[in-house]
Design an enzyme around this catalytic site. Structure first.
Site, PDB file in Angstrom:
ATOM      1  N   PRO A 146       2.784   3.536  -8.183  1.00 31.20           N
ATOM      2  CA  PRO A 146       2.062   2.594  -9.055  1.00 31.20           C
ATOM      3  C   PRO A 146       1.579   3.304 -10.324  1.00 31.20           C
ATOM      4  O   PRO A 146       0.911   4.324 -10.255  1.00 31.20           O
ATOM      5  CB  PRO A 146       0.865   2.158  -8.205  1.00 31.20           C
ATOM      6  CG  PRO A 146       1.203   2.541  -6.802  1.00 31.20           C
ATOM      7  CD  PRO A 146       2.140   3.705  -6.891  1.00 31.20           C
ATOM      8  N   GLU A 147       1.965   2.774 -11.452  1.00 33.46           N
ATOM      9  CA  GLU A 147       1.517   3.324 -12.730  1.00 33.46           C
ATOM     10  C   GLU A 147       0.398   2.429 -13.254  1.00 33.46           C
ATOM     11  O   GLU A 147       0.066   1.416 -12.642  1.00 33.46           O
ATOM     12  CB  GLU A 147       2.691   3.343 -13.711  1.00 33.46           C
ATOM     13  CG  GLU A 147       3.856   4.181 -13.203  1.00 33.46           C
ATOM     14  CD  GLU A 147       4.066   5.431 -14.029  1.00 33.46           C
ATOM     15  OE1 GLU A 147       3.141   5.837 -14.750  1.00 33.46           O
ATOM     16  OE2 GLU A 147       5.153   6.000 -13.933  1.00 33.46           O
TER      17      GLU A 147
END
Ligand code: ZN
Length: 271
Positions: free
Chosen positions: A2-3
């Protein structure tokens, strides 16, 4: 992984389900996350009302009238809103049950995520207090980028991915933003002009904002998963498009390794 856009998408997804809700029960099924979960946080937030769903860098901040839960999704974590009766599946580590009959369920196969509680303002927590500016916030702009690049000869792509200078610009977004700003990833940071710093700051904001708008690039499971997960990928200019025609000029997109990460760029469009 997850960015920042995925974490912001998660924040927006959970917000309408949690704000104003009381935490009726908090269950920690697995304490061994990246750092052990302090069992005292259960008593600290049980019965508390959630006031806000915030975010700082890639930390989700569930702010209650008793204090703040600070959750990091790590490499593989996801947070979903599901009915409190939903059976657990492997890697469901934490349940935050709400008085609505729903719960926030944290799943993390690789257990690089983390959960902390603080009764103090969250920005004073050791994990958060030294963080660099938010790329989508007002403190990050062309002038800031100009100042931090002046004495640094590192490649500009590596500079914008340095979380001590700006948080949350991951590999995908760094390549894409440099393409949008028409700047070569290997340029020495200090050689960028003031105008280029302005263009790059705007390109970083635009790239991340677009990713947030379409629900992030990589995350599949967040509440109300109506955002098509593959959608942002269809909009990528260069990332993972080595050898394919540049969407602007038609020349093949190039790839090389920089700081152990793949960099994608167009030799024709970027100078
Ligand atoms: Zn091109």
């Amino acid at each position: 992984m997850p960015e920042l856009p995925e974490v912001e998408t998660t924040r927006r997804g959970i917000e309408p389900h949690v704000v104003g809700r009381r935490i009726s029960r908090l269950l920690v099924h697995e304490r061994r996350l990246r750092w052990p979960v302090d069992p005292r946080l259960v008593a600290a937030v049980t019965g508390a009302v959630i006031r806000r769903a915030g975010r700082r860098a890639k930390y989700l901040l569930i702010e209650t009238d008793a204090g703040t839960l600070i959750l990091h999704l790590g490499m593989s974590g996801s947070l979903r809103v599901v009915p409190a009766t939903t059976p657990r599946i492997p890697h469901d580590h934490v349940d935050i049950e709400l008085d609505s009959g729903q719960m926030l369920r944290f799943n993390d196969p690789r257990r690089f995520g983390s959960l902390f509680f603080t009764a103090d303002p969250p920005e004073t927590h050791p994990l958060l207090k030294k963080l660099a500016p938010e790329p989508l916030g007002p403190a990050f702009d062309g002038e800031y980028l100009w100042k931090i690049t002046r004495r640094r000869s590192v490649a500009i792509k590596q500079l914008i991915m340095n979380s001590q200078l700006v948080v949350g610009v991951g590999n995908i977004y760094a390549s894409e933003a440099l393409f949008r700003a028409r700047i070569r990833p290997r340029r020495q940071a200090r050689k960028l002009t003031r105008t280029e710093c302005g263009k790059l700051a705007r390109a970083i904001k635009a790239t991340l904002a677009m990713a947030v708008k379409v629900g992030g690039t990589t995350l599949r499971d967040y509440v109300g998963a109506d955002g098509n997960p593959g959608y942002f990928r269809q909009k990528l200019y260069v990332y993972e498009r080595a050898g394919k025609p540049c969407r602007v000029c038609g020349n093949p997109v190039k790839q090389f390794t920089q700081g152990q990460r793949s960099t994608y760029w167009c030799a024709h469009c970027q100078t």
